[in-house]
Design a protein around this motif. Structure first.
Motif, short mmCIF file in Angstrom:
data_model
loop_
_atom_site.label_atom_id
_atom_site.label_comp_id
_atom_site.label_asym_id
_atom_site.label_seq_id
_atom_site.Cartn_x
_atom_site.Cartn_y
_atom_site.Cartn_z
N ILE A 172 1.01 -1.31 0.01
CA ILE A 172 -0.10 0.20 -0.06
C ILE A 172 0.91 1.37 0.05
N VAL A 173 0.77 1.93 -1.12
CA VAL A 173 1.39 3.40 -0.86
C VAL A 173 0.35 4.48 -0.61
N PHE A 174 0.62 5.06 0.67
CA PHE A 174 -0.39 5.88 1.11
C PHE A 174 0.48 7.26 1.22
N ALA A 175 -0.34 8.16 0.69
CA ALA A 175 0.26 9.73 0.41
C ALA A 175 -0.80 10.79 0.80
N HIS A 176 -0.78 10.65 2.28
CA HIS A 176 -1.78 11.90 2.77
C HIS A 176 -0.95 12.19 4.17
N PRO A 177 -0.85 13.23 4.43
CA PRO A 177 0.16 13.81 5.72
C PRO A 177 -0.76 13.92 7.16
N TRP A 178 -1.88 13.90 6.82
CA TRP A 178 -2.61 14.05 8.25
C TRP A 178 -3.24 12.42 8.56
N HIS A 179 -2.87 12.04 9.72
CA HIS A 179 -3.30 10.69 9.91
C HIS A 179 -4.71 10.94 10.81
N GLY A 180 -5.54 11.99 10.74
CA GLY A 180 -6.93 12.12 11.00
C GLY A 180 -7.83 12.07 9.88
N SER A 181 -7.21 11.98 8.75
CA SER A 181 -7.81 12.26 7.33
C SER A 181 -8.98 10.92 6.89
N PHE A 182 -9.75 11.20 5.95
CA PHE A 182 -10.67 10.03 5.35
C PHE A 182 -9.54 9.06 4.97
N ASN A 183 -8.48 9.75 4.09
CA ASN A 183 -7.53 8.76 3.79
C ASN A 183 -7.11 7.70 4.48
N LYS A 184 -6.90 8.00 5.95
CA LYS A 184 -6.33 7.29 7.01
C LYS A 184 -7.45 6.22 7.08
N ALA A 185 -8.63 6.62 7.10
CA ALA A 185 -9.86 5.69 7.47
C ALA A 185 -9.96 4.57 6.41
N ILE A 186 -9.60 4.99 5.18
CA ILE A 186 -9.65 3.93 4.02
C ILE A 186 -8.57 3.07 4.30
N LEU A 187 -7.20 3.64 4.52
CA LEU A 187 -6.03 2.88 4.89
C LEU A 187 -6.36 1.71 6.19
N GLU A 188 -6.92 2.35 7.03
CA GLU A 188 -7.41 1.23 8.37
C GLU A 188 -8.29 0.24 7.89
N THR A 189 -9.25 0.62 6.94
CA THR A 189 -10.42 -0.55 6.23
C THR A 189 -9.78 -1.59 5.72
N ILE A 190 -8.89 -1.05 4.94
CA ILE A 190 -8.13 -2.17 4.03
C ILE A 190 -7.15 -3.04 4.94
N THR A 191 -6.46 -2.44 5.72
CA THR A 191 -5.46 -3.20 6.63
C THR A 191 -6.13 -4.14 7.67
N LYS A 192 -7.28 -3.60 8.22
CA LYS A 192 -8.06 -4.42 8.93
C LYS A 192 -8.72 -5.65 8.23
N LYS A 193 -8.92 -5.73 7.04
CA LYS A 193 -9.67 -6.74 6.26
C LYS A 193 -8.24 -7.48 5.75
N LEU A 194 -7.10 -7.14 5.64
CA LEU A 194 -6.08 -7.89 5.07
C LEU A 194 -5.68 -8.58 6.31
N ASP A 195 -5.60 -8.12 7.52
CA ASP A 195 -5.46 -8.77 8.72
C ASP A 195 -6.38 -9.85 9.01
N ALA A 196 -7.56 -9.85 8.79
CA ALA A 196 -8.63 -10.54 9.04
C ALA A 196 -8.30 -11.97 8.12
N SER A 197 -8.12 -11.62 7.02
CA SER A 197 -7.97 -12.88 5.88
C SER A 197 -6.22 -13.23 6.00
N SER A 198 -5.51 -12.80 6.80
CA SER A 198 -4.11 -13.30 6.97
C SER A 198 -3.30 -12.87 5.79
#
Length: 191
Positions: free
Chosen positions: A6-32
């Motif tokens: 995942i290439v993440f390009a947003h400076p603020w970690h309170g952004s909606f982009n960060k919420a997208i990143l977290e949604t993806i990583t949670k899904k990837l974690d759940a599926s190992s």
């Protein structure tokens, strides 16, 4: 072992982009699924091509250790995800610098008699996820279509990436929270 990068390009970690990143990583974690994150801002990546970079550029080389690290990461990547905001109808400067400095000759492409030939063909799937204040149809309507027409169809395909899907969150800041929740559900459903 090939991984999702995942290439993440947003400076603020309170952004909606960060919420997208977290949604993806949670899904990837759940599926190992194995994944790695290139967080350009957190890494303090310098997107500027300096004179020392240009001295090596035509040879397909760099002296930037972070660029070398990113290239090693991409060598072990089978799926690539970009997450970034659309600013001024285009990709953020830090992501443009990533492309300029990391996608070097003899790493991501070679020059042939008929033009460039992409070398990142081992990456089987690419997803581009953007956030904007504009409707997707408007971004597609713009001259040259900066995301689909240039970034995806020229730049990413030019380095050999294929099976590219683009998702855009419209009216991200001014839209209703329900719109953002639905977008996160859509993102979760594709990973």
């Amino acid at each position: 072992m090939m991984k999702t990068t995942i290439v993440f390009a947003h400076p603020w970690h309170g952004s909606f982009n960060k919420a997208i990143l977290e949604t993806i990583t949670k899904k990837l974690d759940a599926s190992s699924n194995n994944y790695q994150i290139i967080d350009l801002n957190k890494d303090s990546f310098n997107p500027v091509l300096e004179e020392k970079d240009l001295a090596q550029y035509s040879k397909g080389k760099t002296t930037d250790r972070l660029v070398l690290s990113y290239q090693e990461t991409l060598k072990d990547t089978s799926e690539l995800i970009f997450i970034f905001p659309v600013w001024w109808y285009d990709i953020p400067a830090i992501l443009k610098g990533f492309i300029d400095k990391v996608m070097l000759k003899n790493f991501s492409y070679v020059e042939t008699k008929y033009g460039l030939k992409g070398m990142l063909t081992h990456i089987n799937k690419t997803t581009v996820i953007t956030t904007s204040e504009y409707p997707t149809w408007y971004l597609k309507f713009l001259s040259g279509n900066p995301i689909k027409g240039i970034f995806i169809n020229k730049t990413l395909k030019g380095v050999g990436l294929k099976n590219i899907k683009w998702l855009n969150s419209e009216y991200t800041t001014t839209g209703k929270i329900e719109r953002r929740k639905k977008f996160l559900q859509k993102v979760e459903s594709i990973f």
